[in-house]
Enzyme design. Structure first.
Site, short mmCIF file in Angstrom:
data_model
loop_
_atom_site.label_atom_id
_atom_site.label_comp_id
_atom_site.label_asym_id
_atom_site.label_seq_id
_atom_site.Cartn_x
_atom_site.Cartn_y
_atom_site.Cartn_z
N GLU A 173 26.58 -35.83 -9.30
CA GLU A 173 26.51 -34.97 -8.11
C GLU A 173 26.83 -35.72 -6.82
OE1 GLU A 173 24.32 -31.22 -7.98
OE2 GLU A 173 22.78 -32.48 -7.05
N LYS A 175 26.16 -35.56 -3.26
CA LYS A 175 25.14 -34.89 -2.43
C LYS A 175 24.67 -35.83 -1.33
CE LYS A 175 21.09 -34.17 -4.43
NZ LYS A 175 20.01 -33.51 -5.21
N LYS A 236 28.33 -26.48 -6.31
CA LYS A 236 26.87 -26.37 -6.30
C LYS A 236 26.47 -25.61 -5.04
CE LYS A 236 22.86 -27.78 -8.17
NZ LYS A 236 22.42 -29.17 -8.02
N GLU A 285 21.35 -21.59 -14.28
CA GLU A 285 20.18 -22.46 -14.17
C GLU A 285 18.88 -21.69 -14.36
OE1 GLU A 285 20.01 -25.70 -11.11
OE2 GLU A 285 18.45 -24.42 -10.28
N ASN A 307 16.41 -26.79 -15.09
CA ASN A 307 16.02 -27.57 -13.93
C ASN A 307 14.56 -27.99 -14.07
OD1 ASN A 307 15.73 -28.75 -11.40
ND2 ASN A 307 16.88 -27.13 -10.35
N GLU A 342 18.61 -31.10 -15.83
CA GLU A 342 18.75 -31.28 -14.39
C GLU A 342 17.43 -31.76 -13.77
OE1 GLU A 342 20.09 -27.70 -12.53
OE2 GLU A 342 21.32 -27.12 -14.23
N SER A 343 17.53 -32.71 -12.88
CA SER A 343 16.43 -33.19 -12.03
C SER A 343 15.45 -34.11 -12.77
CB SER A 343 15.66 -32.03 -11.41
OG SER A 343 16.49 -31.22 -10.60
#
Length: 388
Positions: A173, A175, A236, A285, A307, A342-343
């Site tokens: 990502e 970001k 995103k 998601e 997520n 994710e995360s």
């Protein structure tokens, strides 16, 4: 859902295989629904059109249905016909994020207070998208898409990477910031970061486009696409309107993100249809079991992202991935869905944990972007070089 059903450019096309009586029934039902919606929101009329009688020559979105008219006969439409509000319908599906809560005019009354950061983001996004659409109408965006090269195959890139390395494919990502962590990288060059990710084994890239909360932009997406990066790109964004999907495609996206905690089933179904028409992949998601079960019932889903961050509280727990997959792995396998973690992924142990749970790709941003050398950070995350 309001954005879908209330969009004055959307028409419904009945399949030519439908009987005339079915067509008449559908048209009467949709006319009644459309008129009711117009009275509530002061909108232009919605129309059903038969594909034997009218071609799509005006740039508007047309939905094609079989004789069973599955979307028109959906629970959402029936509930709307019974008098329920859009937010009540969404809440029945477990969606806690309210929509259209800001006054539409200065005299619209006192502004409501968002209940969490995600609701705040969505309310601001509604205003932002309305302004974008005024500056760049859908027809203008569609015309720019005609000049774009074909999309890159996002899903195949993930599959090929997993087959090659035996480890979850990396969606790295790009970001700059986040609401929970603030600025993640001061010296932020999206193109340089994207090229570094690609060189060090990323299968795909995720480009943040939200400006207010993540300091991203669609311009960053466009810059990375035009810089010659070969990886497929995920836009995103907090998507609430199909206009955003067309705009993402026009800026070089190969895939988009749809958040089940924000979008009712009818929105997801229609947006998936739009993605298919544009050649885009859709990463849907989820963050809890109810959202996962909703999405698994929707036909055509190919990518599900779990997520581990609760988008309402921003708390992170990577065991969420295992919890959501434990009793659903067989169904996911039967549907040939790729699950993306994710995360909260910072170490090789984290990657191994979600891999063992059934994840075949990971979307990682913070643990890479905060490091001085994001390429070296990829090797640290996986515990090995995944670029060869």
């Amino acid at each position: 859902m309001e954005r879908l059903l209330a969009n004055p450019s959307i028409k419904l096309r009945v399949s030519s295989s439908s009987s005339s009586s079915s067509e008449e029934l559908l048209n009467r039902k949709w006319a009644s629904f459309s008129q009711s919606f117009q009275r509530s929101f002061n909108l232009a009329p919605l129309r059903c059109v038969n594909n034997r009688d009218q071609k799509q020559n005006d740039g508007s979105a047309i939905l094609s249905y079989k004789s069973d008219c599955d979307m028109i006969n959906s629970d959402e439409v029936r509930e709307w016909e019974s008098g329920k509000s859009i937010n009540d319908i969404a809440a029945k599906q477990g969606i806690r994020i309210r929509r259209s809560c800001r006054p539409r005019l200065p005299a619209g009354g006192a502004e409501q207070v968002p209940r969490n950061i995600l609701e705040q983001i969505i309310w601001d996004k509604e205003v932002e998208v309305t302004q974008f659409k005024q500056r760049k109408p859908l027809e203008t965006v569609k015309n720019s898409i005609e000049e774009m090269p074909p999309t890159k195959d996002f899903i195949s890139a993930l599959k090929n990477s997993y087959l090659k390395t035996g480890r979850p494919a990396l969606i790295a990502e790009v970001k700059k910031a986040s609401p929970s962590r603030g600025i993640l990288r001061e010296n932020f060059d999206p193109v340089e970061i994207a090229q570094t990710y690609e060189k060090n084994g990323a299968a795909c890239l995720s480009i943040l486009t939200d400006e207010k909360y993540f300091q991203g932009s669609f311009e960053n997406l466009e810059k990375v696409r035009k810089a010659g990066v070969k990886c497929p790109l995920l836009c995103k964004e907090f998507i609430i309107d199909t206009w955003q999907i067309y705009y993402a495609r026009a800026k070089g996206a190969d895939a988009i993100l749809l958040i089940a905690g924000v979008l009712p089933d009818l929105d997801i179904k229609y947006m998936l249809k739009t993605c298919r028409e544009l050649g885009l992949a859709a990463l849907i998601e989820v963050h809890d079991e109810r959202e996962m079960d909703r999405v698994l019932k929707i036909d055509g889903v190919q990518l599900i992202g779990i997520n581990n961050r609760n988008l309402e509280t921003f708390e992170v727990d990577i065991s969420n991935t295992k919890k959501l997959l434990e009793e659903r792995s067989k169904l996911i396998s039967e549907k040939e869905i790729i699950v993306v973690g994710e995360s909260g992924l910072f170490t090789p142990d984290d990657i191994n944990y979600v891999h063992d749970a059934g994840v075949r790709a990971v979307l990682v941003g913070e643990s890479l972007i905060k490091q001085k050398d994001p390429g070296l950070a990829i090797r640290g995350l996986f515990g090995t070089d995944i670029s060869s």
